[in-house]
Design a protein around this motif. Structure first.
Motif, PDB file in Angstrom:
ATOM      1  N   LEU A  55       0.709  -1.227   0.107  1.00 49.71           N
ATOM      2  CA  LEU A  55       0.052   0.066  -0.017  1.00 49.71           C
ATOM      3  C   LEU A  55       0.991   1.075   0.122  1.00 49.71           C
ATOM      4  O   LEU A  55       2.107   1.287   0.447  1.00 49.71           O
ATOM      5  N   PRO A  56       0.380   2.388  -0.269  1.00 46.91           N
ATOM      6  CA  PRO A  56      -1.084   2.681  -0.684  1.00 46.91           C
ATOM      7  C   PRO A  56      -1.172   2.337  -1.959  1.00 46.91           C
ATOM      8  O   PRO A  56      -0.486   2.089  -2.937  1.00 46.91           O
ATOM      9  N   ARG A  57      -2.563   2.077  -2.528  1.00 49.16           N
ATOM     10  CA  ARG A  57      -3.081   1.403  -3.781  1.00 49.16           C
ATOM     11  C   ARG A  57      -4.349   1.963  -3.830  1.00 49.16           C
ATOM     12  O   ARG A  57      -5.164   1.914  -3.194  1.00 49.16           O
ATOM     13  N   THR A  58      -4.601   2.292  -5.299  1.00 42.89           N
ATOM     14  CA  THR A  58      -6.067   2.296  -5.718  1.00 42.89           C
ATOM     15  C   THR A  58      -6.758   1.075  -5.908  1.00 42.89           C
ATOM     16  O   THR A  58      -6.493   0.081  -6.399  1.00 42.89           O
ATOM     17  N   GLY A  59      -8.046   0.835  -5.497  1.00 42.41           N
ATOM     18  CA  GLY A  59      -8.751  -0.138  -5.394  1.00 42.41           C
ATOM     19  C   GLY A  59      -9.464  -0.505  -6.553  1.00 42.41           C
ATOM     20  O   GLY A  59      -9.455   0.249  -7.580  1.00 42.41           O
ATOM     21  N   GLY A  60      -9.994  -1.562  -6.652  1.00 40.74           N
ATOM     22  CA  GLY A  60     -10.994  -1.845  -7.888  1.00 40.74           C
ATOM     23  C   GLY A  60     -10.380  -2.736  -8.975  1.00 40.74           C
ATOM     24  O   GLY A  60      -9.454  -2.571  -9.634  1.00 40.74           O
ATOM     25  N   GLY A  61     -10.879  -4.015  -9.068  1.00 40.19           N
ATOM     26  CA  GLY A  61     -10.731  -5.036  -9.911  1.00 40.19           C
ATOM     27  C   GLY A  61     -11.017  -4.892 -11.314  1.00 40.19           C
ATOM     28  O   GLY A  61     -10.365  -5.478 -12.444  1.00 40.19           O
ATOM     29  N   GLU A  62     -11.937  -4.047 -11.825  1.00 44.73           N
ATOM     30  CA  GLU A  62     -12.617  -4.107 -13.122  1.00 44.73           C
ATOM     31  C   GLU A  62     -13.405  -2.819 -13.350  1.00 44.73           C
ATOM     32  O   GLU A  62     -13.657  -2.100 -12.599  1.00 44.73           O
ATOM     33  N   GLY A  63     -13.713  -2.649 -14.710  1.00 47.32           N
ATOM     34  CA  GLY A  63     -14.619  -1.798 -14.815  1.00 47.32           C
ATOM     35  C   GLY A  63     -14.855  -1.501 -16.654  1.00 47.32           C
ATOM     36  O   GLY A  63     -14.274  -2.528 -17.294  1.00 47.32           O
ATOM     37  N   ALA A  64     -15.282  -0.573 -16.902  1.00 51.70           N
ATOM     38  CA  ALA A  64     -15.520  -0.050 -18.354  1.00 51.70           C
ATOM     39  C   ALA A  64     -14.908   1.243 -18.500  1.00 51.70           C
ATOM     40  O   ALA A  64     -14.820   2.117 -17.870  1.00 51.70           O
ATOM     41  N   GLY A  65     -14.509   1.574 -19.712  1.00 49.59           N
ATOM     42  CA  GLY A  65     -14.246   2.939 -20.055  1.00 49.59           C
ATOM     43  C   GLY A  65     -13.722   3.099 -21.643  1.00 49.59           C
ATOM     44  O   GLY A  65     -14.216   2.339 -22.478  1.00 49.59           O
ATOM     45  N   VAL A  66     -12.982   4.158 -21.930  1.00 47.38           N
ATOM     46  CA  VAL A  66     -12.518   4.349 -23.151  1.00 47.38           C
ATOM     47  C   VAL A  66     -10.992   4.737 -23.349  1.00 47.38           C
ATOM     48  O   VAL A  66     -10.514   5.361 -22.340  1.00 47.38           O
ATOM     49  N   GLY A  79      -3.835  -8.115 -12.173  1.00 43.21           N
ATOM     50  CA  GLY A  79      -3.619  -7.585 -10.731  1.00 43.21           C
ATOM     51  C   GLY A  79      -4.176  -6.320 -10.406  1.00 43.21           C
ATOM     52  O   GLY A  79      -3.963  -5.658  -9.392  1.00 43.21           O
ATOM     53  N   LEU A  80      -4.959  -5.630 -11.250  1.00 38.40           N
ATOM     54  CA  LEU A  80      -5.527  -4.439 -11.037  1.00 38.40           C
ATOM     55  C   LEU A  80      -6.483  -4.588  -9.683  1.00 38.40           C
ATOM     56  O   LEU A  80      -7.232  -5.435  -9.397  1.00 38.40           O
ATOM     57  N   GLY A  81      -6.123  -3.604  -8.990  1.00 45.10           N
ATOM     58  CA  GLY A  81      -6.600  -3.331  -7.521  1.00 45.10           C
ATOM     59  C   GLY A  81      -5.878  -4.500  -6.400  1.00 45.10           C
ATOM     60  O   GLY A  81      -6.201  -4.341  -5.059  1.00 45.10           O
ATOM     61  N   VAL A  82      -4.959  -5.268  -6.979  1.00 40.54           N
ATOM     62  CA  VAL A  82      -4.678  -6.309  -6.089  1.00 40.54           C
ATOM     63  C   VAL A  82      -2.996  -6.090  -5.953  1.00 40.54           C
ATOM     64  O   VAL A  82      -2.624  -5.899  -4.638  1.00 40.54           O
ATOM     65  N   THR A  83      -2.414  -6.010  -7.079  1.00 44.83           N
ATOM     66  CA  THR A  83      -1.103  -5.755  -7.014  1.00 44.83           C
ATOM     67  C   THR A  83      -0.573  -4.385  -7.574  1.00 44.83           C
ATOM     68  O   THR A  83       0.479  -4.103  -7.681  1.00 44.83           O
ATOM     69  N   ARG A  84      -1.655  -3.877  -8.168  1.00 45.67           N
ATOM     70  CA  ARG A  84      -1.383  -2.374  -8.814  1.00 45.67           C
ATOM     71  C   ARG A  84      -2.468  -1.597  -8.932  1.00 45.67           C
ATOM     72  O   ARG A  84      -3.678  -2.158  -8.422  1.00 45.67           O
ATOM     73  N   ASP A  85      -2.339  -0.331  -9.161  1.00 47.02           N
ATOM     74  CA  ASP A  85      -3.407   0.703  -8.823  1.00 47.02           C
ATOM     75  C   ASP A  85      -4.678  -0.009  -9.842  1.00 47.02           C
ATOM     76  O   ASP A  85      -4.550  -0.279 -11.029  1.00 47.02           O
ATOM     77  N   GLY A  86      -5.885   0.162  -9.436  1.00 52.02           N
ATOM     78  CA  GLY A  86      -7.127  -0.415  -9.767  1.00 52.02           C
ATOM     79  C   GLY A  86      -8.041   0.671 -10.471  1.00 52.02           C
ATOM     80  O   GLY A  86      -7.631   1.660 -10.861  1.00 52.02           O
ATOM     81  N   ALA A  87      -9.320   0.311 -10.709  1.00 47.76           N
ATOM     82  CA  ALA A  87     -10.180   0.955 -11.508  1.00 47.76           C
ATOM     83  C   ALA A  87     -11.085   2.072 -10.842  1.00 47.76           C
ATOM     84  O   ALA A  87     -11.911   2.676 -11.218  1.00 47.76           O
ATOM     85  N   TYR A  88     -10.819   2.147  -9.432  1.00 43.16           N
ATOM     86  CA  TYR A  88     -11.635   3.082  -8.466  1.00 43.16           C
ATOM     87  C   TYR A  88     -10.653   4.327  -8.755  1.00 43.16           C
ATOM     88  O   TYR A  88     -10.480   5.187  -7.939  1.00 43.16           O
ATOM     89  N   ALA A  89     -10.956   5.018 -10.078  1.00 44.12           N
ATOM     90  CA  ALA A  89     -10.379   6.194 -10.302  1.00 44.12           C
ATOM     91  C   ALA A  89     -10.656   6.791 -11.806  1.00 44.12           C
ATOM     92  O   ALA A  89     -11.577   6.105 -12.386  1.00 44.12           O
TER      93      ALA A  89
END
Ligand SMILES: NC(=O)c1ccc[n+]([C@@H]2O[C@H](COP(=O)([O-])OP(=O)(O)OC[C@H]3O[C@@H](n4cnc5c(N)ncnc54)[C@H](OP(=O)(O)O)[C@@H]3O)[C@@H](O)[C@H]2O)c1
Length: 312
Positions: A55-66, A79-89
């Motif tokens: 930590l610190p790390r941005t949470g969130g393992g999945e999402g949608a976007g452009v 590893g999104l949200g687990v070992t690297r910054d994730g989708a809550y951003a």
């Protein structure tokens, strides 16, 4: 940009203004339009996922976007949200292999949760070997995985029995199930029998705990139970005779090990099912990004009733 960050395990996520993500080799930046919230995010936030990184790390393992070149994409894994910054951003760097294109006619909200809940449902339905005419009991059918599994099983010609612990959800489950049973675990056999079913060919179990033993007892000879989660408790007991006499199979499923390209191919399959109208994501609520801690609490307290999405 704004991101919801885990600063310490066991503490709420915190809104921070952080630098823009820098894509590594083979990665692209996605502007997040919806991040999906999963029970896994809650376990990670509590520090109970062994693989979680520093930590610190941005949470969130999945999402949608452009993407910058205008591709509408769903993303999960790597590893999104687990070992690297994730989708809550507002933006996230994602390996290109982890992207799945969103087809026309499918909204970002519909696509955001396919990667984890949808792909898990697809995998457990495949693993169970459902064939047309199979009778399938889906535990936790109002949930992210269960709601997809129910529809995928039916699309394969199964007779479906949906379980919920909440009587207020019966009506909404009826459209995808031949029978809906209300059960808190120990009463599962009674509830299924009362609904007119003596036994089932397949159980899809994301609950465990008090549901596991009764679910095995409900299997008919040669039946299969796929266990993919333990929302209701980490262990259950069956006697040897309940298990071997009918040649039951209890199979575990854990999807964390799949590689990004495999996951995105499966996401594409799910997105095509949604585009065709055969499957519809059960979206419970779309909340602002800063409401992530409330979303986690809704999952823990079983108030979600479907997929929760965050809008950055
Ligand atoms: N193996 C894998 O790769 C994998 C992948 C994804 C998810 N999972 C696991 O699978 C499980 C389900 O995931 P999900 O995304 O579908 O979760 P979810 O959206 O929270 O749905 C789970 C459903 O189960 C019911 N439930 C939850 N806690 C319960 C409890 N203590 N007792 C009885 N019923 C309970 C709730 O339905 P009612 O309130 O209607 O009863 C809820 O809607 C979780 O444990 C998750 O960690 C595993």
């Amino acid at each position: 940009m704004r991101a919801m960050r885990q600063l310490a395990y066991g503490a709420p996520l915190v809104l921070e203004h952080v630098p823009e993500p820098v894509p590594g080799p083979g990665e692209v930046v996605v502007t997040v339009t919806r991040a999906a919230v999963n029970p896994l995010d809650v376990w990670i936030s509590r520090g109970s996922v062994a693989a979680a990184g520093p930590l610190p790390r941005t949470g969130g393992g999945e999402g949608a976007g452009v993407t910058a070149d205008g591709r509408r994409v769903a993303f999960r894994g790597a590893g999104l949200g687990v070992t690297r910054d994730g989708a809550y951003a507002e933006r996230v760097a994602v390996p290109a292999a982890a992207l799945a294109d969103i087809p026309d006619g499918v909204s970002d909200a519909q696509a955001a949760g396919v990667g984890i809940a949808g792909v898990t449902a697809l995998d457990v339905v495949e693993l169970s070997g459902i064939t047309p005419g199979s009778t399938v009991l889906v535990l936790g059918a109002s949930g992210g995985v269960g709601s997809y599994a129910l529809q995928l099983a039916r699309a394969r010609g199964a007779r479906t029995i949906a379980q919920t612990s909440d009587a207020s959800r019966v009506a909404s489950l009826t459209q995808h199930a031949d029978r809906v049973v209300v059960s808190v675990g120990d009463d599962l056999e009674e509830a299924v029998n009362h609904a007119g079913e003596q036994a089932v060919d397949v159980v899809l179990d994301g609950l465990g705990g008090a549901f596991g033993g009764p679910a095995v007892r409900l299997l008919r000879a040669g039946g299969v139970m796929v266990v993919y989660g333990a929302s209701a408790g980490p262990s259950f007991t069956v006697t040897a005779t309940e298990f071997y006499r009918k040649m039951a199979r209890v199979v575990g499923y854990g999807g964390l090990g799949s590689n990004p390209a495999e996951l995105s191919a499966k996401s594409a399959t799910l997105l095509a099912e949604i585009a065709s109208g055969r499957v519809a994501p059960r979206i419970a609520a779309e909340l602002p990004l800063v409401a992530v801690n409330d979303a986690h609490l809704r999952i823990v307290e079983r108030r979600a009733g479907g997929k929760l999405l965050l809008v950055p």
